[in-house]
Design a protein around this motif. Structure first.
Motif, PDB file in Angstrom:
ATOM      1  N   GLY A   1     -20.796 -95.989  77.290  1.00  0.00           N
ATOM      2  CA  GLY A   1     -22.010 -96.008  78.082  1.00  0.00           C
ATOM      3  C   GLY A   1     -22.379 -94.653  78.623  1.00  0.00           C
ATOM      4  O   GLY A   1     -22.874 -94.534  79.746  1.00  0.00           O
ATOM      5  N   ILE A   2     -22.118 -93.598  77.863  1.00  0.00           N
ATOM      6  CA  ILE A   2     -22.366 -92.223  78.299  1.00  0.00           C
ATOM      7  C   ILE A   2     -23.358 -91.597  77.326  1.00  0.00           C
ATOM      8  O   ILE A   2     -23.162 -91.654  76.106  1.00  0.00           O
ATOM      9  CB  ILE A   2     -21.061 -91.405  78.333  1.00  0.00           C
ATOM     10  CG1 ILE A   2     -20.049 -92.048  79.282  1.00  0.00           C
ATOM     11  CG2 ILE A   2     -21.324 -89.964  78.739  1.00  0.00           C
ATOM     12  CD1 ILE A   2     -18.670 -91.427  79.205  1.00  0.00           C
ATOM     13  N   LEU A   3     -24.393 -90.976  77.879  1.00  0.00           N
ATOM     14  CA  LEU A   3     -25.339 -90.272  77.027  1.00  0.00           C
ATOM     15  C   LEU A   3     -24.736 -88.951  76.579  1.00  0.00           C
ATOM     16  O   LEU A   3     -24.136 -88.231  77.372  1.00  0.00           O
ATOM     17  CB  LEU A   3     -26.648 -90.007  77.784  1.00  0.00           C
ATOM     18  CG  LEU A   3     -27.681 -89.199  76.993  1.00  0.00           C
ATOM     19  CD1 LEU A   3     -28.198 -90.001  75.828  1.00  0.00           C
ATOM     20  CD2 LEU A   3     -28.825 -88.770  77.880  1.00  0.00           C
ATOM     21  N   LEU A   4     -24.875 -88.628  75.305  1.00  0.00           N
ATOM     22  CA  LEU A   4     -24.351 -87.383  74.757  1.00  0.00           C
ATOM     23  C   LEU A   4     -25.515 -86.461  74.409  1.00  0.00           C
ATOM     24  O   LEU A   4     -26.385 -86.826  73.613  1.00  0.00           O
ATOM     25  CB  LEU A   4     -23.482 -87.668  73.525  1.00  0.00           C
ATOM     26  CG  LEU A   4     -22.729 -86.459  72.945  1.00  0.00           C
ATOM     27  CD1 LEU A   4     -21.361 -86.897  72.438  1.00  0.00           C
ATOM     28  CD2 LEU A   4     -23.500 -85.827  71.797  1.00  0.00           C
ATOM     29  N   LEU A   5     -25.547 -85.299  75.034  1.00  0.00           N
ATOM     30  CA  LEU A   5     -26.545 -84.270  74.751  1.00  0.00           C
ATOM     31  C   LEU A   5     -25.850 -83.097  74.086  1.00  0.00           C
ATOM     32  O   LEU A   5     -24.805 -82.644  74.558  1.00  0.00           O
ATOM     33  CB  LEU A   5     -27.240 -83.801  76.031  1.00  0.00           C
ATOM     34  CG  LEU A   5     -28.046 -84.847  76.799  1.00  0.00           C
ATOM     35  CD1 LEU A   5     -28.681 -84.215  78.013  1.00  0.00           C
ATOM     36  CD2 LEU A   5     -29.094 -85.480  75.912  1.00  0.00           C
ATOM     37  N   THR A   6     -26.421 -82.603  73.003  1.00  0.00           N
ATOM     38  CA  THR A   6     -25.814 -81.499  72.276  1.00  0.00           C
ATOM     39  C   THR A   6     -26.423 -80.173  72.709  1.00  0.00           C
ATOM     40  O   THR A   6     -27.570 -80.120  73.155  1.00  0.00           O
ATOM     41  CB  THR A   6     -25.997 -81.679  70.758  1.00  0.00           C
ATOM     42  OG1 THR A   6     -27.392 -81.812  70.467  1.00  0.00           O
ATOM     43  CG2 THR A   6     -25.263 -82.916  70.273  1.00  0.00           C
ATOM     44  N   LYS A   7     -25.618 -79.138  72.588  1.00  0.00           N
ATOM     45  CA  LYS A   7     -26.076 -77.793  72.917  1.00  0.00           C
ATOM     46  C   LYS A   7     -26.810 -77.193  71.713  1.00  0.00           C
ATOM     47  O   LYS A   7     -26.434 -77.451  70.576  1.00  0.00           O
ATOM     48  CB  LYS A   7     -24.884 -76.915  73.306  1.00  0.00           C
ATOM     49  CG  LYS A   7     -24.155 -77.408  74.527  1.00  0.00           C
ATOM     50  CD  LYS A   7     -22.947 -76.521  74.836  1.00  0.00           C
ATOM     51  CE  LYS A   7     -22.195 -77.021  76.050  1.00  0.00           C
ATOM     52  NZ  LYS A   7     -21.013 -76.196  76.345  1.00  0.00           N
TER      53      LYS A   7
ATOM     54  N   HIS B   1     -34.658 -94.733  77.821  1.00  0.00           N
ATOM     55  CA  HIS B   1     -34.004 -93.809  78.734  1.00  0.00           C
ATOM     56  C   HIS B   1     -32.899 -94.481  79.535  1.00  0.00           C
ATOM     57  O   HIS B   1     -32.028 -93.814  80.081  1.00  0.00           O
ATOM     58  CB  HIS B   1     -35.013 -93.180  79.687  1.00  0.00           C
ATOM     59  CG  HIS B   1     -36.012 -92.315  78.987  1.00  0.00           C
ATOM     60  ND1 HIS B   1     -35.646 -91.473  77.958  1.00  0.00           N
ATOM     61  CD2 HIS B   1     -37.346 -92.152  79.152  1.00  0.00           C
ATOM     62  CE1 HIS B   1     -36.721 -90.832  77.532  1.00  0.00           C
ATOM     63  NE2 HIS B   1     -37.761 -91.228  78.231  1.00  0.00           N
ATOM     64  N   SER B   2     -32.927 -95.789  79.665  1.00  0.00           N
ATOM     65  CA  SER B   2     -31.916 -96.462  80.462  1.00  0.00           C
ATOM     66  C   SER B   2     -30.632 -96.719  79.685  1.00  0.00           C
ATOM     67  O   SER B   2     -29.636 -97.142  80.257  1.00  0.00           O
ATOM     68  CB  SER B   2     -32.469 -97.796  80.960  1.00  0.00           C
ATOM     69  OG  SER B   2     -32.739 -98.650  79.858  1.00  0.00           O
ATOM     70  N   TYR B   3     -30.623 -96.466  78.387  1.00  0.00           N
ATOM     71  CA  TYR B   3     -29.457 -96.795  77.571  1.00  0.00           C
ATOM     72  C   TYR B   3     -28.205 -96.078  78.040  1.00  0.00           C
ATOM     73  O   TYR B   3     -27.112 -96.621  78.061  1.00  0.00           O
ATOM     74  CB  TYR B   3     -29.741 -96.424  76.107  1.00  0.00           C
ATOM     75  CG  TYR B   3     -28.528 -96.550  75.221  1.00  0.00           C
ATOM     76  CD1 TYR B   3     -27.810 -95.414  74.839  1.00  0.00           C
ATOM     77  CD2 TYR B   3     -28.085 -97.787  74.801  1.00  0.00           C
ATOM     78  CE1 TYR B   3     -26.693 -95.531  74.043  1.00  0.00           C
ATOM     79  CE2 TYR B   3     -26.976 -97.902  74.009  1.00  0.00           C
ATOM     80  CZ  TYR B   3     -26.287 -96.779  73.631  1.00  0.00           C
ATOM     81  OH  TYR B   3     -25.183 -96.897  72.850  1.00  0.00           O
ATOM     82  N   TRP B   4     -28.371 -94.833  78.459  1.00  0.00           N
ATOM     83  CA  TRP B   4     -27.209 -94.022  78.810  1.00  0.00           C
ATOM     84  C   TRP B   4     -26.555 -94.442  80.109  1.00  0.00           C
ATOM     85  O   TRP B   4     -25.485 -93.992  80.447  1.00  0.00           O
ATOM     86  CB  TRP B   4     -27.613 -92.566  78.903  1.00  0.00           C
ATOM     87  CG  TRP B   4     -28.601 -92.277  79.969  1.00  0.00           C
ATOM     88  CD1 TRP B   4     -29.907 -92.653  80.005  1.00  0.00           C
ATOM     89  CD2 TRP B   4     -28.383 -91.533  81.150  1.00  0.00           C
ATOM     90  NE1 TRP B   4     -30.511 -92.199  81.130  1.00  0.00           N
ATOM     91  CE2 TRP B   4     -29.601 -91.498  81.857  1.00  0.00           C
ATOM     92  CE3 TRP B   4     -27.276 -90.878  81.692  1.00  0.00           C
ATOM     93  CZ2 TRP B   4     -29.742 -90.855  83.062  1.00  0.00           C
ATOM     94  CZ3 TRP B   4     -27.415 -90.227  82.897  1.00  0.00           C
ATOM     95  CH2 TRP B   4     -28.637 -90.220  83.582  1.00  0.00           C
ATOM     96  N   LEU B   5     -27.219 -95.312  80.898  1.00  0.00           N
ATOM     97  CA  LEU B   5     -26.623 -95.727  82.159  1.00  0.00           C
ATOM     98  C   LEU B   5     -25.732 -96.955  82.001  1.00  0.00           C
ATOM     99  O   LEU B   5     -25.206 -97.458  82.969  1.00  0.00           O
ATOM    100  CB  LEU B   5     -27.735 -96.046  83.171  1.00  0.00           C
ATOM    101  CG  LEU B   5     -28.583 -94.826  83.572  1.00  0.00           C
ATOM    102  CD1 LEU B   5     -29.794 -95.268  84.342  1.00  0.00           C
ATOM    103  CD2 LEU B   5     -27.753 -93.874  84.390  1.00  0.00           C
ATOM    104  N   ARG B   6     -25.553 -97.420  80.790  1.00  0.00           N
ATOM    105  CA  ARG B   6     -24.743 -98.620  80.577  1.00  0.00           C
ATOM    106  C   ARG B   6     -23.285 -98.364  80.902  1.00  0.00           C
ATOM    107  O   ARG B   6     -22.756 -97.297  80.660  1.00  0.00           O
ATOM    108  CB  ARG B   6     -24.864 -99.051  79.113  1.00  0.00           C
ATOM    109  CG  ARG B   6     -23.974-100.237  78.746  1.00  0.00           C
ATOM    110  CD  ARG B   6     -24.314-100.719  77.363  1.00  0.00           C
ATOM    111  NE  ARG B   6     -24.050 -99.698  76.370  1.00  0.00           N
ATOM    112  CZ  ARG B   6     -22.908 -99.578  75.703  1.00  0.00           C
ATOM    113  NH1 ARG B   6     -21.921-100.416  75.935  1.00  0.00           N
ATOM    114  NH2 ARG B   6     -22.743 -98.646  74.798  1.00  0.00           N
TER     115      ARG B   6
END
Length: 759
Positions: free
Chosen positions: A708-714, A748-753
């Motif tokens: 349940g963690i959003l992953l942002l790439t550099k 946008h709410s997916y990452w808050l799971r």
């Protein structure tokens, strides 16, 4: 009385003289007493006086005995002191070092013959009572002290007196003719100072020899190293004369043997290499000559040399601190050929990729044209079919109003229900086709929620009662910015879906305030949605129970998702098996219009990121500082850490957990941001979290999604990050502690799971 007559410190002769005077005085007194006319009295007086004389004589004899014993002891002590002093003097003379002792007043009291023996002029001036300052001054004036001038001698005196204040000091004194003296001072318990002088000339000379040997060994090691490296090396001294070279240089250029000799000028070597075309063509000579004749601290020089046979050399020139310089030559032929081959392969591959891309783009365009044609056909057909359906519904209404037999009435009711289902399906297909072809257009406006909620209550209360359910619509007088038609369609689909899949209990429609937004929620007490199905239910024609008679066609949630995306209203799903499901739509809250009689003054909404507590976990100091600055500019309240322990310490000091975690994946000491987030969630609950990484591994992406963690790439997209952080206040945890559940990937709410809090 005897004690007053005999005084300590008198010699025996003085004591005897004093006693004789006492006896004479007594005898004179006795004679004067006998001159009186009383014989008996005189006789008794004489007897008493004789008795006193005997007593005094006995006491005097005892005192004389004590004096003789004390004199004997004093004589022995004096002899012992003389012997001890002689022994100390002998011991000092037996020392192989110069020794002197100054008392607490810095006055010379004792020294041996070796003290200042290396300074003959000073030795002659040494004597009792010499002060330490005068001793230092005498030494500084000695010609045996190897100091260049008077100023140097004055500085030496100042340093010597300054070191004298220390309790324990050792230093070396240079003497003429390459002699060296080590001086040690030790402060004694009595306050005096013991000075020891040791000749360390032999030690210093041996150290020089060892240092020279070490330099020779280092030179040999450098030579061996140069001979085993892959670069050709030439070393020049400050006068641009050859001082060293290695074997690889001979292999690269094969210069004449007479040129590779110590002292060969740089110009001679350069002329030879240029004449034999070993340095290629062009302005190599001018570039090297200008650099060699440049200032001492010139920057390094790097040149690429292409020889006639095609070999490529990289020349690097580096200045040294002693004004000399080093030139190295690296054979880059293989690397350049490999790079050229790689470029050729890249060009071939790019040509193939371009051709394949053209083919794929053509296929994609064809598919998009076919899909657009299909969508336009569905939209056109749905619109054309709705007209006769409306007419048929009118005819059925007229037919229902007529008197009918029970069998005819049941048949009419079934036909009406069937036409209603067809109407719903065609309406859903029409909505889907609009989204597919991009024809859907939203018209945001300010609208009141109260009338919309009232209409929904009136519309769905009979439907819920028909299924034995209780429908509760909570009142709300707020105003929002949205498209009235699409917002109503979204809530209609959510209510219809909730009533359809709930067998018993209730369905609730309510509104929650979250800062500057409102969250419209639809709750039910149905069976819940399995986690592995929570993404699939938003796909077209997907139903959890396809065997159900009133389950619909599976288009409602697909329309809800696309309509929410069109309106930019975040959609959230939270569901627990056996307990029910909650869908929520977040809409922006606005103040009531001025002409609205029901409007009430409301405080200005708080900024989306104002006072948002953000924990930034980053081990790179520069990246962490930049992230803290960006968050502060956005109005957030960031705190920083580099490890899990630091993060826990920061949270413990604040007393409250952060609103969101921004963690780098790769941390120091083998730690990962993924494990750190898991540990903090285990301790503080389902905290929203973003994992930032340069790792594009599918496994890492899967792990982040499963957690349940959003992953942002550099490199990080700041606009997207800010948009995500703005969702944190909207998806804050409710009082029941349940975590937010995603509606779909891309929402946008997916990452808050947080799967750990779904039960």
């Amino acid at each position: 009385m005897l004690e007053t007559i005999l005084t300590d410190g008198l010699t025996p002769e003085e004591e005897n003289a004093r006693l004789r005077a006492v006896v004479l005085a007594l005898m004179d007194r006795s004679e004067r007493a006998q001159s009186s006319g009383r014989p008996m009295g005189q006789l008794s007086h004489v007897v008493a006086l004789e008795q006193q004389i005997r007593t005094r004589t006995r006491d005097l004899a005892e005192t004389l005995d004590r004096l003789r014993v004390a004199n004997a002891r004093l004589s022995q002590a004096e002899r012992d002191a003389v012997n001890a002093r002689n022994n100390l003097a002998d011991a000092l003379e037996a020392m192989g070092e110069g020794f002197a002792m100054f008392d607490a007043t810095d006055t010379l009291t004792m020294w041996n013959s070796r003290f200042c023996a290396d300074l003959p002029d000073v030795r002659r001036r040494i004597g009792p009572g010499l002060s330490f300052r005068d001793y230092v001054r005498i030494v500084s004036d000695s010609p045996a002290l190897n100091l260049p001038d008077m100023q140097a001698r004055q500085r030496w005196v100042a340093q010597r007196m300054d070191s004298h204040r220390k309790r324990d000091v050792n230093f070396i004194v240079p003497l003429v003719e390459d002699h060296w003296l080590q001086v040690s001072e030790q402060r004694m318990a009595s306050g005096g100072t013991a000075v020891t002088q040791t000749d360390v000339t032999g030690m210093v000379r041996n150290e020089r020899i060892e240092h020279a040997k070490l330099l020779d060994e280092q030179a040999q090691m450098v030579r061996a190293t140069l001979d085993h490296i892959d670069q050709g090396v030439m070393i020049f001294d400050a006068k641009a004369r050859l001082a060293g070279w290695n074997r690889r240089l001979r292999e690269l250029f094969s210069p004449p043997v007479d040129l590779l000799a110590t002292g060969t000028p740089f110009t001679a070597l350069l002329n030879n290499l240029m004449r034999r075309r070993q340095l290629g063509r062009g302005n190599i000579r001018a570039a090297l000559t200008d650099w060699v004749n440049g200032p001492p601290f010139r920057p390094p020089l790097t040149l690429e040399i292409v020889q006639d046979e095609g070999s490529v050399l990289e020349l690097t020139a580096q200045a040294m601190p002693d004004r000399g310089f080093v030139m190295s030559f690296t054979d880059m032929t293989k690397e350049r050929r490999a790079i050229a081959e790689m470029h050729r392969l890249n060009e071939t591959l790019e040509a193939r990729v371009r051709a394949r891309t053209v083919e794929l783009e053509s296929a994609r365009d064809e598919a998009e044209r076919a899909n657009a044609t299909k969508s336009r056909f569905v939209a056109s057909a749905s619109h054309d079919l709705l007209q006769p359906l409306n007419a048929a519904k009118l005819f059925l209404a007229s037919l229902s109003a007529m008197d009918q037999q029970p069998a005819q009435a049941r048949l009419t009711e079934r036909i009406t229900s069937a036409f209603g289902s067809v109407e719903q399906i065609l309406g859903a297909l029409l909505d889907i086709s609009k989204f597919d072809i991009g024809a859907a257009r939203a018209k945001p406006e300010t609208l009141a929620l109260a009338p919309l909620l009232d209409r929904l209550r009136e519309e769905f209360t009979p439907v819920a009662q028909a299924r034995g359910l209780q429908l509760r619509v909570m009142p709300c007088r707020a105003h929002v910015t949205s498209d009235q038609i699409y917002l109503k369609r979204i809530l209609q689909n959510l209510l219809s879906n909730a009533i359809r899949y709930t067998d018993r209990g209730r369905v609730t429609l309510g509104v929650r305030r979250r800062g500057g937004v409102l969250r419209i929620e639809v709750w039910d007490t149905g069976p819940g949605i399995p986690e592995d199905k929570q993404t699939d239910i938003f796909k077209e024609f997907t139903r959890l129970d396809p065997t159900g008679s009133d389950g619909g066609m599976g288009l409602g949630l697909a329309i809800v998702e696309q309509a929410c995306a069109l309106l930019h209203h975040p959609l959230t799903l939270r569901s627990v098996l056996g307990r029910g499901t909650m869908f929520s739509v977040t809409v922006p809250k606005v103040s009531a219009p001025a002409d609205d009689p029901t409007a009430r003054p409301a405080p200005e909404p708080r900024g989306a990121l104002d006072d948002l507590l953000v924990l930034v976990v980053e081990n790179d100091a520069d990246v962490r500082s930049a992230m803290m600055g960006v968050l502060e500019d956005w109005g957030a309240s960031p705190i920083e850490a580099t490890t899990l322990s630091e993060a826990q310490t920061q949270i413990a000091e604040l007393g409250v957990p952060p609103d969101v975690i921004l963690a780098d994946y790769q941390l120091d000491g083998g730690e990962t941001g993924l494990a750190l987030i898991g540990a903090l969630r285990a301790q503080y609950g389902p905290l929203p979290a973003v994992l930032i990484t340069a790792n594009h591994s599918p496994d890492l992406i899967t792990q982040a999604e499963d957690s349940g963690i959003l992953l942002l790439t550099k490199p990080l997209g700041l606009r997207r990050l800010r948009r995500l952080l703005q969702q944190v206040p909207l998806y804050a945890r409710d009082g029941d502690g349940a975590g937010a559940q995603p509606a779909a990937r891309g929402d946008h709410s997916y990452w808050l799971r947080d799967p750990a809090h779904e039960d």
